[in-house]
Design an enzyme around this catalytic site. Structure first.
Site, PDB file in Angstrom:
ATOM      1  N   LYS A  23      30.411 -24.379 -13.136  1.00 52.76           N
ATOM      2  CA  LYS A  23      31.826 -24.158 -12.854  1.00 52.76           C
ATOM      3  C   LYS A  23      32.724 -24.363 -14.071  1.00 52.76           C
ATOM      4  O   LYS A  23      33.894 -23.980 -14.046  1.00 52.76           O
ATOM      5  CB  LYS A  23      32.258 -25.044 -11.685  1.00 52.76           C
ATOM      6  CG  LYS A  23      31.626 -24.576 -10.379  1.00 52.76           C
ATOM      7  CD  LYS A  23      31.679 -25.613  -9.278  1.00 52.76           C
ATOM      8  CE  LYS A  23      30.960 -25.063  -8.035  1.00 52.76           C
ATOM      9  NZ  LYS A  23      30.630 -26.107  -7.061  1.00 52.76           N
ATOM     10  N   LYS A  38      32.276 -32.467 -15.674  1.00 47.59           N
ATOM     11  CA  LYS A  38      31.927 -31.796 -14.412  1.00 47.59           C
ATOM     12  C   LYS A  38      30.564 -32.281 -13.938  1.00 47.59           C
ATOM     13  O   LYS A  38      29.612 -32.327 -14.714  1.00 47.59           O
ATOM     14  CB  LYS A  38      31.891 -30.272 -14.616  1.00 47.59           C
ATOM     15  CG  LYS A  38      31.595 -29.506 -13.325  1.00 47.59           C
ATOM     16  CD  LYS A  38      32.739 -29.594 -12.346  1.00 47.59           C
ATOM     17  CE  LYS A  38      32.368 -29.094 -10.952  1.00 47.59           C
ATOM     18  NZ  LYS A  38      31.532 -30.061 -10.213  1.00 47.59           N
ATOM     19  N   SER A  94      34.533 -29.528  -6.746  1.00 46.30           N
ATOM     20  CA  SER A  94      33.334 -28.681  -6.868  1.00 46.30           C
ATOM     21  C   SER A  94      33.214 -27.668  -5.729  1.00 46.30           C
ATOM     22  O   SER A  94      32.115 -27.397  -5.233  1.00 46.30           O
ATOM     23  CB  SER A  94      32.073 -29.557  -6.933  1.00 46.30           C
ATOM     24  OG  SER A  94      31.026 -28.874  -7.586  1.00 46.30           O
ATOM     25  N   SER A 100      26.225 -27.316 -10.401  1.00 47.41           N
ATOM     26  CA  SER A 100      27.671 -27.065 -10.435  1.00 47.41           C
ATOM     27  C   SER A 100      28.344 -27.217 -11.791  1.00 47.41           C
ATOM     28  O   SER A 100      29.544 -26.932 -11.901  1.00 47.41           O
ATOM     29  CB  SER A 100      28.381 -27.975  -9.424  1.00 47.41           C
ATOM     30  OG  SER A 100      28.181 -27.501  -8.117  1.00 47.41           O
TER      31      SER A 100
END
Length: 376
Positions: free
Chosen positions: A61, A217, A113, A58
């Site tokens: 992202k 993140k 997320s 993720s």
């Protein structure tokens, strides 16, 4: 007595050779791949297999978010498709037909997320998931992410979706220059317009563990392992850490940040302004203007070891204020750390010259026509 003195001197010399010099021991990390860079210069301070390709989960992202921010459509309302609502994995629980501001979707993407948010963003900004992944790869190429390929906006595992610790650091460095992105990634919580509750950020460095954290993140899939990109700031220094496949990523990041903050200091190596140089092997001098201060992260030892070289172009006709006439480079062990362009002169000096020229011409004109002449 002389013999005893010689023995003491010899022993002292031997002891001196046996005492280890102070070495800046690098921290141990659990990550398969890791990197630590400084934000303003991009200088790599630590790396471990940083250019090896790997699944990234993720942290993908970050790319999705910065493209959405740069689209200029954050205040637009997005209608959620069935495809987005039924995306597998982590979610902000969108339903088909839901209407939500693109800005809210980006917060849901970064803080919670949401894979469903990622697809909704991709379809709106790129026209389709395929169109958006084209934008992702185009942006990656522009940023110099030469060992990366994207084929989705969320990071679910795919053989053709990968990056490296170094490439993701490049991406985060670029994204953190955007004030809107920086505000989003640095938010501990956010409440969307049509939600009754606020989303909390999953980044525990920011919310719990590390006082100097400014954003980041998280990511995880079984195949990729734990992936994490994070940022921190202390005493005017901004650092970025990326780890891939790191079982103990929170501690990895804190160790790397503390190591960086303890051993490096932002050091001004060049002042803005005019400087005069003596041309090597001659009695001639050359003057030039630096349009900004140059500040780089250096250890105490590196400050003494910095190699500085200055180069000038051959004299050319019709040079103007904006012409670069040379450059000064700063190296450590012959590796480039920073460089500064040298200009003909500053804009202010050029403007002052123009004003002086106009004033002189006006005075000559007044003398010719007799204006202001008391004897006229």
């Amino acid at each position: 007595m002389l013999k005893r003195l010689l023995i003491v001197l010899v022993c002292t010399s031997l002891l001196a050779t046996m005492i280890p010099t102070q070495v800046m021991a690098k921290p141990q990390v659990s990550a398969r791949n890791a990197i630590l860079i400084e934000q303003s210069t991009g200088r790599v301070l630590y790396e471990k297999a940083a250019n090896d390709k790997h699944l990234i989960a993720s942290i993908t992202k970050i790319m999705t978010a910065i493209l959405a921010v740069e689209s200029g459509k954050l205040d637009d309302t997005v209608t959620v498709s069935r495809n987005a609502a039924y995306t597998e994995g982590s979610s902000i629980y969108l339903k088909e037909g839901d209407k939500m501001k693109l800005r809210d979707l980006v917060y849901g993407l970064m803080l919670r997320s949401g894979n469903d948010a990622a697809v909704a963003i991709a379809e709106y900004v790129g026209g389709s998931v395929g169109g958006f992944t084209y934008l992702m790869n185009d942006k990656a190429a522009w940023l110099g992410m030469n060992n990366s390929q994207f084929d989705n906006p969320h990071g679910l595992d795919s053989k053709t979706h990968y990056s490296t610790a170094y490439d993701m650091a490049l991406l985060m460095r670029y994204a953190m220059k955007n004030d809107i992105f920086k505000e989003i990634t640095g938010s501990t919580s956010y409440k969307a317009e049509n939600r009754k509750y606020a989303w909390g950020n999953k980044n525990k460095l920011l919310t719990r563990y590390y006082d100097y954290s400014t954003g980041g993140k998280t990511g995880y899939t079984r195949a990729a392992g734990r992936t994490l990109v994070s940022t921190a700031e202390k005493d005017g220094m901004e650092l970025i850490v990326v780890t891939l496949d790191a079982p103990d990523d929170w501690k990895d990041h804190m160790r790397l940040f503390e190591w960086g903050f303890d051993n490096y200091e932002m050091t001004k190596v060049q002042n803005k302004g005019m400087e005069t140089f003596k041309i090597k092997g001659t009695d001639e001098t050359e003057s030039g203007f630096f349009n900004k201060d140059i500040v780089v992260p250096l250890t105490k030892d590196e400050r003494d070891q910095l190699q500085i070289q200055t180069y000038f172009k051959k004299e050319q006709n019709n040079q103007t204020v904006n012409d670069v006439i040379g450059k000064k480079v700063f190296k450590l062990d012959n590796e480039l750390v920073a460089e500064a362009s040298i200009y003909r002169e500053s804009e202010q000096e050029n403007e002052e010259k123009n004003q002086t020229f106009v004033s002189d011409m006006l005075q000559i004109f007044q003398q010719l026509v007799g204006v202001g002449n008391p004897n006229g």
